[in-house]
Scaffold this active site. Structure first.
Site, PDB file in Angstrom:
ATOM      1  N   ASN A   5       5.659  13.267   0.293  1.00 52.96           N
ATOM      2  CA  ASN A   5       4.835  12.898   1.459  1.00 52.96           C
ATOM      3  C   ASN A   5       3.324  12.889   1.154  1.00 52.96           C
ATOM      4  O   ASN A   5       2.536  12.359   1.935  1.00 52.96           O
ATOM      5  CB  ASN A   5       5.106  13.815   2.656  1.00 52.96           C
ATOM      6  CG  ASN A   5       6.423  13.525   3.356  1.00 52.96           C
ATOM      7  OD1 ASN A   5       7.043  14.411   3.944  1.00 52.96           O
ATOM      8  ND2 ASN A   5       6.875  12.283   3.311  1.00 52.96           N
ATOM      9  N   TRP A   6       2.901  13.458  -0.002  1.00 47.36           N
ATOM     10  CA  TRP A   6       1.471  13.424  -0.357  1.00 47.36           C
ATOM     11  C   TRP A   6       0.979  11.998  -0.531  1.00 47.36           C
ATOM     12  O   TRP A   6      -0.224  11.749  -0.494  1.00 47.36           O
ATOM     13  CB  TRP A   6       1.216  14.201  -1.654  1.00 47.36           C
ATOM     14  CG  TRP A   6       1.483  15.671  -1.556  1.00 47.36           C
ATOM     15  CD1 TRP A   6       2.535  16.340  -2.110  1.00 47.36           C
ATOM     16  CD2 TRP A   6       0.698  16.667  -0.878  1.00 47.36           C
ATOM     17  NE1 TRP A   6       2.452  17.685  -1.814  1.00 47.36           N
ATOM     18  CE2 TRP A   6       1.330  17.916  -1.063  1.00 47.36           C
ATOM     19  CE3 TRP A   6      -0.483  16.618  -0.124  1.00 47.36           C
ATOM     20  CZ2 TRP A   6       0.834  19.105  -0.529  1.00 47.36           C
ATOM     21  CZ3 TRP A   6      -0.980  17.806   0.404  1.00 47.36           C
ATOM     22  CH2 TRP A   6      -0.325  19.027   0.205  1.00 47.36           C
ATOM     23  N   ARG A  50      20.244   8.923   4.181  1.00 47.57           N
ATOM     24  CA  ARG A  50      19.883   9.318   2.822  1.00 47.57           C
ATOM     25  C   ARG A  50      19.617  10.812   2.813  1.00 47.57           C
ATOM     26  O   ARG A  50      19.257  11.391   3.824  1.00 47.57           O
ATOM     27  CB  ARG A  50      18.565   8.648   2.388  1.00 47.57           C
ATOM     28  CG  ARG A  50      18.613   7.197   2.115  1.00 47.57           C
ATOM     29  CD  ARG A  50      17.269   6.745   1.533  1.00 47.57           C
ATOM     30  NE  ARG A  50      16.180   6.877   2.490  1.00 47.57           N
ATOM     31  CZ  ARG A  50      15.882   5.987   3.421  1.00 47.57           C
ATOM     32  NH1 ARG A  50      16.609   4.881   3.530  1.00 47.57           N
ATOM     33  NH2 ARG A  50      14.881   6.180   4.242  1.00 47.57           N
ATOM     34  N   SER A  75       7.689  16.653   2.489  1.00 42.24           N
ATOM     35  CA  SER A  75       8.324  16.628   1.162  1.00 42.24           C
ATOM     36  C   SER A  75       7.263  16.512   0.065  1.00 42.24           C
ATOM     37  O   SER A  75       6.110  16.147   0.337  1.00 42.24           O
ATOM     38  CB  SER A  75       9.282  15.437   1.070  1.00 42.24           C
ATOM     39  OG  SER A  75       8.544  14.244   0.938  1.00 42.24           O
ATOM     40  N   ASP A  89      13.395  12.671  11.181  1.00 44.58           N
ATOM     41  CA  ASP A  89      12.848  11.363  10.835  1.00 44.58           C
ATOM     42  C   ASP A  89      12.597  10.559  12.109  1.00 44.58           C
ATOM     43  O   ASP A  89      13.304  10.726  13.101  1.00 44.58           O
ATOM     44  CB  ASP A  89      13.858  10.634   9.923  1.00 44.58           C
ATOM     45  CG  ASP A  89      13.203   9.562   9.090  1.00 44.58           C
ATOM     46  OD1 ASP A  89      11.973   9.371   9.207  1.00 44.58           O
ATOM     47  OD2 ASP A  89      13.916   8.900   8.324  1.00 44.58           O
ATOM     48  N   ARG A 117       0.254   7.680  14.541  1.00 39.61           N
ATOM     49  CA  ARG A 117       1.399   8.369  13.936  1.00 39.61           C
ATOM     50  C   ARG A 117       1.346   9.879  14.183  1.00 39.61           C
ATOM     51  O   ARG A 117       2.373  10.515  14.393  1.00 39.61           O
ATOM     52  CB  ARG A 117       1.437   8.098  12.422  1.00 39.61           C
ATOM     53  CG  ARG A 117       1.767   6.657  12.079  1.00 39.61           C
ATOM     54  CD  ARG A 117       1.802   6.439  10.576  1.00 39.61           C
ATOM     55  NE  ARG A 117       2.770   7.314   9.938  1.00 39.61           N
ATOM     56  CZ  ARG A 117       4.083   7.045   9.854  1.00 39.61           C
ATOM     57  NH1 ARG A 117       4.560   5.926  10.350  1.00 39.61           N
ATOM     58  NH2 ARG A 117       4.898   7.892   9.270  1.00 39.61           N
ATOM     59  N   ARG A 149       1.356   9.600   1.465  1.00 37.77           N
ATOM     60  CA  ARG A 149       0.997   8.972   2.750  1.00 37.77           C
ATOM     61  C   ARG A 149      -0.530   8.899   2.886  1.00 37.77           C
ATOM     62  O   ARG A 149      -1.246   9.612   2.181  1.00 37.77           O
ATOM     63  CB  ARG A 149       1.591   9.781   3.904  1.00 37.77           C
ATOM     64  CG  ARG A 149       3.093   9.673   3.915  1.00 37.77           C
ATOM     65  CD  ARG A 149       3.683  10.234   5.182  1.00 37.77           C
ATOM     66  NE  ARG A 149       5.120  10.015   5.153  1.00 37.77           N
ATOM     67  CZ  ARG A 149       5.897  10.006   6.208  1.00 37.77           C
ATOM     68  NH1 ARG A 149       5.392  10.223   7.402  1.00 37.77           N
ATOM     69  NH2 ARG A 149       7.184   9.787   6.095  1.00 37.77           N
TER      70      ARG A 149
HETATM   71  C1  FPP Z   1       9.272  12.114   9.550  1.00 33.61           C
HETATM   72  O1  FPP Z   1       8.940  11.040  10.395  1.00 33.61           O
HETATM   73  C2  FPP Z   1       8.504  13.306   9.877  1.00 33.61           C
HETATM   74  C3  FPP Z   1       7.671  13.976   9.037  1.00 33.61           C
HETATM   75  C4  FPP Z   1       7.431  13.555   7.645  1.00 33.61           C
HETATM   76  C5  FPP Z   1       6.892  15.146   9.477  1.00 33.61           C
HETATM   77  C6  FPP Z   1       7.627  16.176  10.296  1.00 33.61           C
HETATM   78  C7  FPP Z   1       6.642  16.960  11.010  1.00 33.61           C
HETATM   79  C8  FPP Z   1       6.754  17.419  12.280  1.00 33.61           C
HETATM   80  C9  FPP Z   1       7.958  17.265  13.110  1.00 33.61           C
HETATM   81  C10 FPP Z   1       5.529  18.012  12.869  1.00 33.61           C
HETATM   82  C11 FPP Z   1       5.470  19.462  13.155  1.00 33.61           C
HETATM   83  C12 FPP Z   1       6.005  20.373  12.169  1.00 33.61           C
HETATM   84  C13 FPP Z   1       5.667  21.673  12.054  1.00 33.61           C
HETATM   85  C14 FPP Z   1       6.475  22.494  11.120  1.00 33.61           C
HETATM   86  C15 FPP Z   1       4.546  22.308  12.757  1.00 33.61           C
HETATM   87  P1  FPP Z   1       8.221   9.769   9.788  1.00 33.61           P
HETATM   88  O2  FPP Z   1       6.758   9.985   9.909  1.00 33.61           O
HETATM   89  O3  FPP Z   1       8.729   9.522   8.419  1.00 33.61           O
HETATM   90  O4  FPP Z   1       8.706   8.663  10.780  1.00 33.61           O
HETATM   91  P2  FPP Z   1       8.922   7.109  10.488  1.00 33.61           P
HETATM   92  O5  FPP Z   1       9.987   7.009   9.408  1.00 33.61           O
HETATM   93  O6  FPP Z   1       9.410   6.574  11.797  1.00 33.61           O
HETATM   94  O7  FPP Z   1       7.596   6.538  10.065  1.00 33.61           O
END
Ligand code: FPP
Length: 239
Positions: A60-61, A182, A57, A12, A25, A63
């Site tokens: 996440n769709w 969480r 997840s 995260d 982002r 977003r």
């Molecule tokens: C959470 O940070 C991160 C994600 C939902 C995506 C994770 C993806 C990667 C690390 C990229 C590469 C992965 C692979 C497998 C090639 P957030 O975007 O929720 O951060 P925030 O809470 O600070 O907005």
């Protein structure tokens, strides 16, 4: 120091990392990918056999479209660019989650990457993409109903055996970065007895030192799995 066999990470803070640098982002997610490479190397050095990473997840769709598309592109590019190296290093790659919703092109790359690394025994990199813990349990229950399991005989072991990766050990240690505390629908069945470690470090900044700190915190815990470990029983203690 006892090294956990299976570490599972909720990565995260990619967005916050990018925002702090006034970048988009997606650049945070690219920096997150570099952190994945660092942590995978550190797991190899430390002797961790299974690393599960929550990459996308089922929620996440929701977003923005550009972010979802960018992440899907990043997954596909990463498989293309890194699968040979992962294979040389003896890593078995698993992509865990629901396959519906993923593009046919990404699905083909996932299938060929899993096929290529299927026989690797050294360690497992388990990437959770389009994954939800509740969806996994629903899918397990559907499988069991279709198989005609007698409800009167249904036990934990049936659900465990019908999950996406019944052969993997359950996570010993779950790490969540970026200060949130969480579970967010991550491996909710499998983490029933896992230890949790939360850190303020944003995922793109996470490195071997953070991993060692999490393992040290894990070592300071006493895992009881609902039992009592070495404490004397009341009878033995004269109570
Ligand atoms: C959470 O940070 C991160 C994600 C939902 C995506 C994770 C993806 C990667 C690390 C990229 C590469 C992965 C692979 C497998 C090639 P957030 O975007 O929720 O951060 P925030 O809470 O600070 O907005």
């Amino acid at each position: 120091m006892q090294v956990p066999q299976h570490i599972a990470i909720i990565m995260d803070g990619n967005g916050r990392w990018a925002r702090a640098r006034r970048r988009r982002r997606l650049e945070g997610h690219r920096a997150g990918l570099k952190a994945i490479r660092r942590v995978l190397k550190a797991c190899d050095e430390l002797g961790v056999s299974v690393l599960s990473l929550y990459a996308f997840s089922t929620e996440n769709w929701t977003r923005p479209r550009t972010e979802v598309d960018g992440l899907m592109r990043l997954f596909a590019q990463t498989l293309d660019r890194e699968i040979d190296e992962l294979n040389r290093e003896g890593v078995q790659l698993r992509i865990t989650g629901r396959r519906d919703g993923l593009s046919p092109a990404l699905l083909r790359k996932i299938e060929s990457s899993e096929e290529l690394t299927r026989h690797n025994q050294d360690r497992v990199l388990n990437l959770l993409i389009n994954y939800g813990g509740r969806a996994e349990i629903v899918d397990a229950v559907k499988k069991l109903i279709a198989a005609g399991v007698d409800p009167a005989k249904l036990g934990d072991e049936h659900i465990t055996g019908a999950l996406y990766n019944p052969d993997l050990p359950e996570p010993d240690l779950v790490i969540r970065t970026a200060g949130e505390q969480r579970i967010s629908n991550f491996l909710i069945w499998e983490t029933a007895y896992s230890e949790f470690h939360f850190t303020e470090t944003l995922w793109p900044d996470f490195d071997k030192a953070d991993l060692v700190e999490a393992i040290a915190a894990f070592n300071a815990r006493e895992r009881k799995f609902g039992g009592l470990n070495d404490e004397p029983t009341d009878a033995a203690a004269g109570r």
